[in-house]
Enzyme design. Sequence first.
Site, PDB file in Angstrom:
ATOM      1  N   LYS A 163      -6.067-114.189 -49.845  1.00  0.00           N
ATOM      2  CA  LYS A 163      -5.938-115.310 -48.912  1.00  0.00           C
ATOM      3  C   LYS A 163      -6.530-115.016 -47.542  1.00  0.00           C
ATOM      4  O   LYS A 163      -6.795-113.869 -47.189  1.00  0.00           O
ATOM      5  CB  LYS A 163      -4.457-115.713 -48.774  1.00  0.00           C
ATOM      6  CG  LYS A 163      -4.014-116.594 -49.943  1.00  0.00           C
ATOM      7  CD  LYS A 163      -2.617-117.140 -49.769  1.00  0.00           C
ATOM      8  CE  LYS A 163      -2.268-117.978 -51.007  1.00  0.00           C
ATOM      9  NZ  LYS A 163      -0.865-118.414 -51.010  1.00  0.00           N
ATOM     10  N   ARG A 216       2.107-112.812 -57.083  1.00  0.00           N
ATOM     11  CA  ARG A 216       1.100-113.678 -57.709  1.00  0.00           C
ATOM     12  C   ARG A 216      -0.284-113.201 -57.273  1.00  0.00           C
ATOM     13  O   ARG A 216      -0.600-113.264 -56.093  1.00  0.00           O
ATOM     14  CB  ARG A 216       1.348-115.128 -57.268  1.00  0.00           C
ATOM     15  CG  ARG A 216       0.419-116.153 -57.876  1.00  0.00           C
ATOM     16  CD  ARG A 216       0.787-117.543 -57.345  1.00  0.00           C
ATOM     17  NE  ARG A 216      -0.113-118.559 -57.847  1.00  0.00           N
ATOM     18  CZ  ARG A 216      -1.281-118.830 -57.305  1.00  0.00           C
ATOM     19  NH1 ARG A 216      -1.702-118.152 -56.248  1.00  0.00           N
ATOM     20  NH2 ARG A 216      -2.044-119.763 -57.816  1.00  0.00           N
TER      21      ARG A 216
HETATM   22  C1  7PM Z   1      -7.682-122.391 -52.461  1.00  0.00           C
HETATM   23  C2  7PM Z   1      -6.747-122.103 -51.480  1.00  0.00           C
HETATM   24  C3  7PM Z   1      -7.377-122.133 -53.769  1.00  0.00           C
HETATM   25  C4  7PM Z   1      -5.503-121.590 -51.820  1.00  0.00           C
HETATM   26  C5  7PM Z   1      -6.151-121.620 -54.099  1.00  0.00           C
HETATM   27  C6  7PM Z   1      -5.205-121.381 -53.131  1.00  0.00           C
HETATM   28  C7  7PM Z   1       0.443-120.065 -54.124  1.00  0.00           C
HETATM   29  C8  7PM Z   1       0.716-120.833 -55.239  1.00  0.00           C
HETATM   30  C9  7PM Z   1      -1.360-121.121 -54.646  1.00  0.00           C
HETATM   31  C10 7PM Z   1       1.485-119.263 -53.539  1.00  0.00           C
HETATM   32  C11 7PM Z   1       2.916-120.120 -55.251  1.00  0.00           C
HETATM   33  C12 7PM Z   1      -4.168-119.397 -53.970  1.00  0.00           C
HETATM   34  C13 7PM Z   1      -3.879-120.773 -53.444  1.00  0.00           C
HETATM   35  N1  7PM Z   1      -0.857-120.233 -53.780  1.00  0.00           N
HETATM   36  N2  7PM Z   1       1.934-120.868 -55.820  1.00  0.00           N
HETATM   37  N3  7PM Z   1      -0.407-121.495 -55.566  1.00  0.00           N
HETATM   38  N4  7PM Z   1       2.702-119.331 -54.148  1.00  0.00           N
HETATM   39  N5  7PM Z   1       4.146-120.119 -55.790  1.00  0.00           N
HETATM   40  O1  7PM Z   1      -4.592-118.579 -53.124  1.00  0.00           O
HETATM   41  O2  7PM Z   1       1.339-118.578 -52.527  1.00  0.00           O
HETATM   42  O3  7PM Z   1      -4.073-119.131 -55.159  1.00  0.00           O
HETATM   43  S1  7PM Z   1      -2.954-121.753 -54.601  1.00  0.00           S
END
Ligand code: 7PM
Length: 256
Positions: free
Chosen positions: A204, A238
């Site tokens: 991130k 995750r």
């Molecule tokens: C673009 C920006 C694509 C951010 C994907 C993302 C989380 C999640 C996501 C989290 C939980 C990523 C995010 N992040 N579910 N889904 N916790 N529970 O980096 O931090 O995967 S999407």
Amino acid sequence: MGILNITPDSFSDGGLFTNLDTALRQAEKMVADGAKIIDVGGESTRPGAKPVVEAEELDRVIPIIEKLHQELNVIISIDTSKALVMSEAAKAGAGIINDVMAMQGDGSLKAAQETGLPVCLMHMKGQPRTMQSNPEYKDVVSEVKDFLSLRIEQCLKQGIQKEQIIIDPGFGFGKTLEHNVKLFKHFRDLEKLGYPVLVGASRKTMIGQITGKDVDERLAGSIALATIACLKGAAIIRVHDVAETVDAIKIAQALA
Ligand code: 7PM
């Protein structure tokens, strides 16, 4: 928890079969690398993302969940905020509902309760499209705690069991680096709520802000963060890079 992203273009060219196979192979590798959960996401609620219509999200995720459920012995988590996707994913074999909207969507609480599955409630401030434009808090830690407490209460009222609830501060979801760091430093406060805490920070922006690295160079930073989260008591991490993270966590657990 290994991340399995189902991107829209994975269905537009090669045909369903090829894409199912690709997803299955990716998931197989993550399981071999030590993942205990595979998080299947149809990219509905990503920061800056356009909302995806229900039918399209179902088309993307349901065949994959069915396939993973048939072929792999692993818990499948569905990353969705839509009630119908929760119900259909459960029928297809999902074992956890991961909702970045913490069950605030229309019909979500009821749909989730009816599946009987565990739910992950994540904190997000604002809407995915705009949440990173100048988020402000008086006290980010107590605001996140209060929000999660309220969502927990709604789940319990709906009949979801206490043992079925996982919480997540939602790193990067309506938060500056300073907010993310504060949440990390006060991780124990979140644990005091009495629920397992999930941490999602793999690759991130906050890793990029600390290390100065682009998204494809954030592996080491992500592993460092996952290790510290593990030492602070996170129950589920995750991540994109399962093999590397599992090694780091094994070391942390062996030496802590
Ligand atoms: C673009 C920006 C694509 C951010 C994907 C993302 C989380 C999640 C996501 C989290 C939980 C990523 C995010 N992040 N579910 N889904 N916790 N529970 O980096 O931090 O995967 S999407």
